[in-house]
Design an enzyme around this catalytic site. Structure first.
Site, short mmCIF file in Angstrom:
data_model
loop_
_atom_site.label_atom_id
_atom_site.label_comp_id
_atom_site.label_asym_id
_atom_site.label_seq_id
_atom_site.Cartn_x
_atom_site.Cartn_y
_atom_site.Cartn_z
N GLY A 196 -4.89 0.46 4.35
CA GLY A 196 -6.04 1.26 4.76
C GLY A 196 -6.52 0.87 6.14
O GLY A 196 -5.98 -0.04 6.78
N GLU A 237 1.91 -1.45 -4.67
CA GLU A 237 0.64 -0.73 -4.69
C GLU A 237 -0.23 -1.32 -5.79
O GLU A 237 0.17 -1.34 -6.95
CB GLU A 237 0.89 0.77 -4.92
CG GLU A 237 -0.33 1.59 -5.26
CD GLU A 237 -1.47 1.47 -4.26
OE1 GLU A 237 -1.27 1.74 -3.06
OE2 GLU A 237 -2.59 1.08 -4.67
N GLY A 281 0.83 -1.20 0.00
CA GLY A 281 0.00 0.00 0.00
C GLY A 281 0.86 1.24 0.00
O GLY A 281 1.59 1.51 0.95
N HIS A 307 8.95 38.57 3.08
CA HIS A 307 10.05 38.13 2.22
C HIS A 307 11.32 38.03 3.06
O HIS A 307 11.57 38.91 3.86
CB HIS A 307 10.27 39.15 1.10
CG HIS A 307 11.48 38.83 0.27
ND1 HIS A 307 11.49 37.80 -0.64
CD2 HIS A 307 12.73 39.39 0.25
CE1 HIS A 307 12.68 37.75 -1.21
NE2 HIS A 307 13.45 38.68 -0.68
P1 AMP Z 1 -4.53 4.32 2.26
O1 AMP Z 1 -6.00 3.99 2.11
O2 AMP Z 1 -4.16 5.74 1.93
O3 AMP Z 1 -3.98 3.88 3.58
O4 AMP Z 1 -3.78 3.43 1.17
C1 AMP Z 1 -3.82 2.02 1.14
C2 AMP Z 1 -3.35 1.55 -0.25
O5 AMP Z 1 -3.15 0.14 -0.25
C3 AMP Z 1 -4.35 1.84 -1.37
O6 AMP Z 1 -3.73 2.67 -2.32
C4 AMP Z 1 -4.68 0.44 -1.96
O7 AMP Z 1 -4.82 0.48 -3.36
C5 AMP Z 1 -3.47 -0.39 -1.55
N1 AMP Z 1 -3.72 -1.86 -1.48
C6 AMP Z 1 -4.80 -2.48 -0.95
N2 AMP Z 1 -4.69 -3.84 -1.02
C7 AMP Z 1 -3.50 -4.11 -1.67
C8 AMP Z 1 -2.78 -5.31 -2.05
N3 AMP Z 1 -3.25 -6.55 -1.80
N4 AMP Z 1 -1.57 -5.17 -2.67
C9 AMP Z 1 -1.06 -3.94 -2.91
N5 AMP Z 1 -1.68 -2.79 -2.57
C10 AMP Z 1 -2.88 -2.84 -1.94
#
Ligand code: AMP
Ligand code: FAD
Length: 480
Positions: free
Chosen positions: A284, A217, A194, A457
């Protein structure tokens, strides 16, 4: 003896609950706040995710690691050198722990000063009793139970990290945010799943201390929620730091073996393998409501497990409200705090208010990323005509003097009224610069308003001034 009774009970003492509790007490209400979070010493640690394992500890480690990284990589341009710079991880983590303790203890002191009664344990909304109002059962860490009551209950139970079924947290090899903030040594190879806010911040911390960091990601675009021009600069700079960010790479399997965590992921070329020493899963967060609600208390959850509320954070059950990460909207500390204040004011019969359109977003990478309001895509999709102004930090004297002349400020204003609709930034100190733009937007200001305000400035804020001038093609220090 009858159960203690209050005007308001807050369940959860994160930035949503504790701020709301203090505001309610300021308004003369008799307030209780229940929280289950225990610190490293097993004692109650108020402040929720934010103070214990979120905003504050991550910023402490980001600051320390930034100093170390600059010492190793960029102090030489200033003529400063040091022999053999080293990082002492226990001191690095210990400093963070001290800061956490100072702030969680600070909430306890504020509760005392404002006469908010804290309870240590898990709170459960039982429902309403016609004589005593809403009933809340508290289960303390030793299992003892008591019931307290109040006319109003505010649910502020926050969120927890999402766990992938095939990469369960074990706190040793597969980490959540809390364990990634508490490593005993710098991992040689760190995998991060992620590339969102938390993944980028914690990935940066350990990269700056020397880890080889590979980020997977699943989505094809980097920071899809941000303005693409801003995301492009951030991607380039984070690559320079050495973060290996693989886009369109979806983790499918993680196996902990003797020699590390074996990852299987898929990208456009098919199935790939990667071995890392530690794996941070930062895909997430989800609203947390376990044990919070009696089955028949009437509070509803939506399809994502969030507590359903109306625009006034009311659940539809008499006297029951919900705020912060446990409800819809961005999972940001300041959003929850403002909801806490507003609910306290509504309960006290005052005019609470949260403007969801001007909530600032900040990512504390290097360079920092910040924005507020609409993106160009949102304006295009809504058919709103707009003008764009931008200004690079490369032409800002202060940024050059600081050796941090990277990034830009980009301002979007209505094509006819000139009202500021969005501001997007990447660069030095933008976490602070965004505040000026939020104030302008809150006052329904125009780019002309910011263009005519005197900015000191040399400061970084001149980038905001020049971007505002650039909306009308009259920036002074660049071609328009
Ligand atoms: P956030 O919601 O800002 O914490 O970001 C979490 C990220 O994890 C998101 O951009 C998702 O696309 C990514 N994500 C979720 N599941 C997976 C996975 N299995 N592999 C790679 N990335 C993931
Ligand atoms: P929480 O902070 O999660 O607090 C909820 C509290 O309620 C917890 O203490 C929990 O133990 C307690 N609780 C839950 N259920 C019960 C119950 N039944 N009884 C008693 N107690 C209960 N946001 C930002 O704005 N800026 C940042 O820089 C930032 N950085 C972050 C970095 C990391 C690593 C993480 C993980 C998060 C970060 N966040 C940041 C997000 C921020 O931490 C959350 O948005 C914020 O903490 C939400 O506040 P809250 O009060 O709703 O919930």
């Amino acid at each position: 003896m009858s159960d203690p009774s209050f005007d308001v009970i807050f369940i959860g003492a994160g930035p949503a609950g504790y701020v709301g509790a203090i505001r309610a007490a300021q308004l003369g209400l008799k307030v209780a706040c229940i929280d289950a979070f225990a610190g490293k010493d097993g004692k109650q640690a108020l402040g929720g995710t934010c103070l214990n394992v979120g905003c504050i500890p991550s910023k402490a480690l980001l600051d320390s690691s930034r100093q170390f990284h600059n010492l190793v990589h960029s102090f030489d341009v200033h003529g400063i050198s040091a022999d053999n710079p080293r990082i002492d991880v226990p001191t690095f983590i210990g400093r963070k722990d001290k800061i956490v303790k100072q702030f969680t203890g600070g909430v306890a002191t504020l509760f005392k000063a404002n006469k908010v009664t804290p309870f240590f344990g898990t709170g459960k909304l039982l429902g309403s009793d016609k004589d005593r109002g809403n009933q809340v059962e508290i289960t303390s860490p030793d299992g003892a139970k008591q019931t307290i009551s109040a006319t109003n209950v505010v649910l502020a139970s926050g969120s927890v990290p999402i766990e992938l079924p095939f990469a369960k947290f074990d706190g040793k090899a597969i980490l959540d945010n809390a364990s990634a903030l508490d490593l005993a040594e710098v991992p040689k190879r760190l995998g991060v799943i992620g590339a969102g806010v938390i993944g980028l911040e914690l990935g940066s911390v350990w990269r700056r201390l020397g880890s080889e960091v590979t980020m997977l990601e699943a989505l094809p675009d980097f920071l899809g929620a941000a303005d693409p021009d801003i995301a492009k600069v951030a991607a380039r700079e984070l690559k320079k730091l050495g973060l290996d960010i693989k886009l369109g790479a979806k983790l499918g399997k993680a196996e902990v073996k003797k020699d590390g965590v074996h990852l299987t992921y898929t990208d456009k070329d098919g199935e790939q393998q990667l071995v890392v020493d530690k794996l941070l899963v930062a895909v997430g967060r989800r609203a947390y409501t376990e044990g919070l609600l009696a089955a028949d208390c009437g509070v509803q959850l939506d399809e994502r497990g969030r507590i359903v509320v109306d625009e006034h954070c009311h659940t539809g059950v008499d006297g029951v409200w919900a705020i912060g990460d446990a409800v819809r909207g961005p999972m940001l500390a300041h959003k929850g705090s403002e909801e806490g204040v507003a609910v306290a004011e509504w309960i006290a019969g005052k005019a609470g208010h949260v403007n969801y359109d001007t909530i600032p977003w900040v990512i504390y990478t290097e360079p920092e990323i910040a924005w507020a309001g609409k993106t160009e895509k949102e304006l295009k999709d809504a058919g709103i005509p707009y003008k764009v102004g931008s200004f690079p930090f490369a032409a800002i004297g202060r940024a050059v003097a600081m050796n941090e002349a990277i990034g830009q400020v980009k301002m979007l204003a209505h094509a006819e009224t000139d009202r500021i609709l969005g501001v997007h930034m990447v660069g030095p100190g933008v976490s602070e610069l965004i505040a000026e733009c939020v104030v302008a937007m809150e006052f329904k200001g125009s780019s002309e308003d910011l263009a005519r305000i005197v900015h000191a400035h040399p400061t970084l804020s001149e980038a905001v001034h020049e971007a505002a001038l650039s909306v009308d093609k009259r920036a002074i220090h660049k071609g328009n």
